[in-house]
Design a protein around this motif. Structure first.
Motif, PDB file in Angstrom:
ATOM      1  N   ARG A  65       0.845  -1.247  -0.207  1.00  0.00           N
ATOM      2  CA  ARG A  65       0.159   0.063   0.046  1.00  0.00           C
ATOM      3  C   ARG A  65       0.812   1.439   0.034  1.00  0.00           C
ATOM      4  O   ARG A  65       1.923   1.191  -0.920  1.00  0.00           O
ATOM      5  CB  ARG A  65      -0.994  -0.081   1.411  1.00  0.00           C
ATOM      6  CG  ARG A  65      -2.053  -1.232   1.068  1.00  0.00           C
ATOM      7  CD  ARG A  65      -3.157  -1.100   2.070  1.00  0.00           C
ATOM      8  NE  ARG A  65      -4.043  -1.945   1.633  1.00  0.00           N
ATOM      9  CZ  ARG A  65      -5.366  -2.026   1.158  1.00  0.00           C
ATOM     10  NH1 ARG A  65      -5.828  -0.647   1.145  1.00  0.00           N
ATOM     11  NH2 ARG A  65      -6.284  -2.833   0.999  1.00  0.00           N
ATOM     12  N   SER A 124      -6.602   2.638   4.265  1.00  0.00           N
ATOM     13  CA  SER A 124      -5.414   1.847   3.946  1.00  0.00           C
ATOM     14  C   SER A 124      -4.641   1.342   5.147  1.00  0.00           C
ATOM     15  O   SER A 124      -3.756   0.583   4.797  1.00  0.00           O
ATOM     16  CB  SER A 124      -4.480   2.772   2.941  1.00  0.00           C
ATOM     17  OG  SER A 124      -3.911   3.868   3.817  1.00  0.00           O
ATOM     18  N   GLU A 176     -11.771   4.988  -2.273  1.00  0.00           N
ATOM     19  CA  GLU A 176     -10.799   4.099  -2.936  1.00  0.00           C
ATOM     20  C   GLU A 176      -9.920   3.329  -1.928  1.00  0.00           C
ATOM     21  O   GLU A 176      -9.746   3.547  -0.972  1.00  0.00           O
ATOM     22  CB  GLU A 176     -10.154   4.746  -4.127  1.00  0.00           C
ATOM     23  CG  GLU A 176     -10.717   4.248  -5.421  1.00  0.00           C
ATOM     24  CD  GLU A 176     -10.597   2.521  -5.788  1.00  0.00           C
ATOM     25  OE1 GLU A 176     -10.015   2.073  -4.851  1.00  0.00           O
ATOM     26  OE2 GLU A 176     -11.261   2.219  -6.756  1.00  0.00           O
ATOM     27  N   ALA A 177      -8.868   2.514  -2.621  1.00  0.00           N
ATOM     28  CA  ALA A 177      -8.229   1.595  -1.641  1.00  0.00           C
ATOM     29  C   ALA A 177      -7.080   2.355  -0.828  1.00  0.00           C
ATOM     30  O   ALA A 177      -7.022   2.230   0.306  1.00  0.00           O
ATOM     31  CB  ALA A 177      -7.481   0.666  -2.430  1.00  0.00           C
ATOM     32  N   LYS A 182      -8.117   0.921  -7.222  1.00  0.00           N
ATOM     33  CA  LYS A 182      -8.500  -0.413  -7.565  1.00  0.00           C
ATOM     34  C   LYS A 182      -8.873  -0.544  -9.096  1.00  0.00           C
ATOM     35  O   LYS A 182      -8.850  -1.473  -9.775  1.00  0.00           O
ATOM     36  CB  LYS A 182      -9.299  -1.329  -6.512  1.00  0.00           C
ATOM     37  CG  LYS A 182      -8.557  -1.620  -5.368  1.00  0.00           C
ATOM     38  CD  LYS A 182      -9.563  -2.274  -4.442  1.00  0.00           C
ATOM     39  CE  LYS A 182      -8.956  -2.717  -3.001  1.00  0.00           C
ATOM     40  NZ  LYS A 182      -9.966  -3.430  -2.109  1.00  0.00           N
TER      41      LYS A 182
END
Length: 329
Positions: free
Chosen positions: A139, A182, A251-252, A313
């Motif tokens: 990440r 994250s 989002e991610a 993603k």
């Protein structure tokens, strides 16, 4: 074909305040390089919040529309850095790593898809050699004892291939508060908290320089104080206060957003890491393109060869937030 390994100019810069760190970061893709790879490692002084390149700052004191944990502590200032991603807090003891590259493969074999994965490795080696076993989760954070103890990301320009690898190691000051998606439920920590004793940030900084030097070919390294050492005296640009995004999506890596800025120019941003010129092209075209053309436009700009993109993603998330912002605007 990857470029051959090239010369590294390494600068152990010592103490640097947040404006100087932000200025060096913002200039990384544009200033003249004296070597294909230029490393500057500094130790932060004073408290500040450094907003990501594509984040939207909505208050003058540091409240960022995309992150609840990025509010400046006390009366700390807010500056913008050159790398994408979420806001990062710097404070006494924070070790800042800035590796400016003529291309992703300027120092080691690497393409735009593996920038962080490849260039975070010397930092992991340095921390581990100093007694802080470190790993990279894939990440945007460095793990020590399985907890976030540093942030790492990049800035990139697809046309020129210029690249910045940037990291902040939390020796004494946490780089973020808890709550980011994250982090996968893990609470950020400092090296001193995890070690249970004082940690010498100067030793960490030196170990990082030495670790990157190990990736340079023998005899192909310029050390601090040489004529090849990169300049670090630059002026930090003021942060513009903007209206909130018209539309957001999680989002991610964190929230993404779209909508006009204070001047009325349509923008797309948030916590993502992406080639700045590809995002600028998307913004310019998405502002007026027919809504039916947006799917192809997103694919053609951010999915193009040579574009770096991380923290997202699926491009469907960007399509969704752009479409909703256009409809609301």
């Amino acid at each position: 074909m990857a470029d051959a390994p090239s010369r590294l100019a390494a600068c152990l810069a010592g103490p640097r305040d947040a404006p100087a760190i932000a200025a060096l970061s913002c200039a990384a893709l544009d200033r003249a390089l004296r070597a294909p790879a230029e490393l500057t490692v500094a130790i932060a002084t004073g408290d500040a919040v450094l907003a990501g390149a594509f984040q939207r700052v909505t208050t003058a004191v540091g409240g960022l529309a995309s992150t609840d944990d990025a509010r400046a502590p006390g009366d700390a200032s807010v500056f913008r850095r050159g790398s994408g991603g979420p806001a990062v807090r710097v404070g006494p003891g924070t070790v800042h790593v800035a590796l400016a590259l003529a291309s992703p493969s300027a120092l080691v074999a690497c393409d735009e898809k593996r920038i962080v994965n490849r260039y975070v490795r010397p930092i992991l080696r340095a921390l581990t050699r100093c007694g802080h076993t470190a790993s990279f989760t894939g990440r945007d954070w460095i793990a020590v004892a399985h907890r976030p103890a540093g942030w790492v990301g990049f800035a990139h320009d697809a046309a020129s291939r210029r690249t910045l690898v940037e990291a902040f190691v939390a020796v004494r000051t946490p780089f973020a508060d808890a709550g980011r998606a994250s982090f996968l439920g893990k609470h950020p920590a400092t090296l001193e908290e995890l070690a249970g004793k004082p940690v010498d940030e100067a030793r960490i900084a030196r170990a990082i320089v030495d670790a990157y030097a190990g990736d340079a070919p023998p005899g192909d390294l310029a050390w601090p104080g040489s004529p090849d050492a990169p300049p670090i005296v630059l002026a930090a640009a003021p942060v513009t206060v903007e209206p909130p995004w018209l539309a957001t999506v999680d989002e991610a890596i964190g929230p993404l957003g779209a909508g006009p800025d204070a001047s009325g120019t349509f923008r797309v941003g948030g916590d993502l890491l992406v080639s700045r010129d590809a995002l600028a092209l998307l913004e310019a075209r998405a502002a007026t393109a027919p809504l039916d053309d947006l799917p192809a436009l997103v694919d053609a700009t951010l999915g193009a060869r040579g574009v770096a993109l991380d923290g997202v993603k699926s491009l469907t998330s960007l399509l969704d937030v752009i479409t909703r912002a256009r409809r609301r605007g």
